[in-house]
Design a protein around this motif. Structure first.
Motif: not given
Length: 327
Positions: A187-196, A258-269
């Protein structure tokens, strides 16, 4: 010409007067004919919206049908609200809702404030050339796709990446770890990277508003002995209030987005349990598993809730702004 709108007749908008409807329409047509060249410029936009925004609305009927790839929109059998009943009992959907709200609230609490602070800091810079350089650097990440930024983050957060090297040299950790494999930190990675990526771009509207503030306000405040912080609090921020309210309304209405592009790139198993959001869940159910009816039902439900949030946020904003409508 600032606005492509019908010129009022005798200083009044013909569509807002209390005249009979027939007379108002007649005046509107007359005004349109007077400036048909300008008014015709909007026709391509209207055609685009009809083709890509209004005609596809018919496809929402899939949410109430059992649709497969061998069916047409008309031939698929109706199932009523069955798809929505399945949604209410789907544990994975509600997990996605929790993740979406968690990430969205973090972005709202942190990401909404940072562009305001950043825009004020840029506005207060005295050097014109330096100010332009800072502003350009701040919104440069916006123009990079999540494929590029995601690849950078994956490399930085890997066991041999820059992030681990820094922490090891500072003695904060004793052995390298892959941060992106830790679901509790996603959650923090997704939030801070989106802010950046988007904070600098978000300052553009605020800087445009601040550039229109009458400088005599600041001169009068200096004469009265007001400090820079007092000038920002009593002059800059109040003048930014309308655009701040508008951005807040739009942000609140998008809480379930939500940011689908961000999720598809950063999400893993490994981090999927915390990374799966509504948009990625809909994408997976529709495109991967072929359950188009279910995916459409989820999307329709989210859209309805988003509209409710939009209207509610607008009403609250009107109350806070002394009933002066923002939208």
């Amino acid at each position: 010409m600032d606005k492509l709108a019908v010129v009022p007749v005798n200083g009044k908008n013909p569509m807002n007067s209390k005249k009979p409807m027939g007379q108002r329409v007649k005046e509107f047509v007359i005004d349109y004919k007077r400036q048909w060249e300008i008014q015709s410029m909007i026709i391509p936009g209207i055609i685009f919206m009809i083709i890509f925004c209004f005609i596809p609305i018919y496809g929402l009927t899939i949410a109430f049908k059992s649709y497969t790839v061998i069916d047409t929109l008309d031939s698929a059998p109706w199932v009523g609200l069955d798809n929505f009943r399945i949604i209410l009992s789907d544990k994975y959907f509600w997990d996605a809702v929790v993740n979406t709200l968690g990430i969205s609230f973090l972005k709202l609490a942190i990401g909404f404030v940072i562009p305001i602070i950043l825009s004020v800091m840029i506005y207060e810079l005295s050097g014109g050339r330096f100010k332009k350089i800072v502003q350009t650097i701040s919104y440069l990440p916006h123009f990079l796709s999540w494929i590029v930024l995601g690849g950078m983050l994956i490399a930085w957060f890997s066991s041999s990446g820059m992030f681990n090297e820094i922490l090891l040299n500072l003695g904060i950790i004793s052995k390298p770890v892959n941060i992106l494999l830790d679901a509790n930190k996603y959650w923090w990675i997704a939030t801070l990277s989106d802010i950046w990526k988007e904070a600098g771009w978000g300052t553009i509207l605020y800087l445009a508003i601040m550039s229109k503030i009458d400088p005599t306000y600041y001169e009068a405040a200096k004469i009265d002995g007001a400090s820079r912080m007092r000038q920002i609090w009593n002059i800059t921020l109040p003048n930014m209030k309308p655009i701040i309210s508008l951005n807040l309304i739009l942000t609140v209405s998008g809480l379930l987005g939500s940011n689908l592009d961000q999720t598809l790139v950063l999400m893993n198993s490994q981090n999927r349990v915390k990374a799966e959001v509504i948009n990625s869940y809909v994408y997976r159910m529709g495109m991967t598993q072929g359950d188009f009816s279910y995916a459409t039902a989820v999307g329709l439900g989210v859209s309805i809730v988003s509209v409710i949030l939009l209207i509610s946020a607008n009403k609250v904003s009107n109350k806070l702004n002394d009933n002066q409508s923002v939208l």
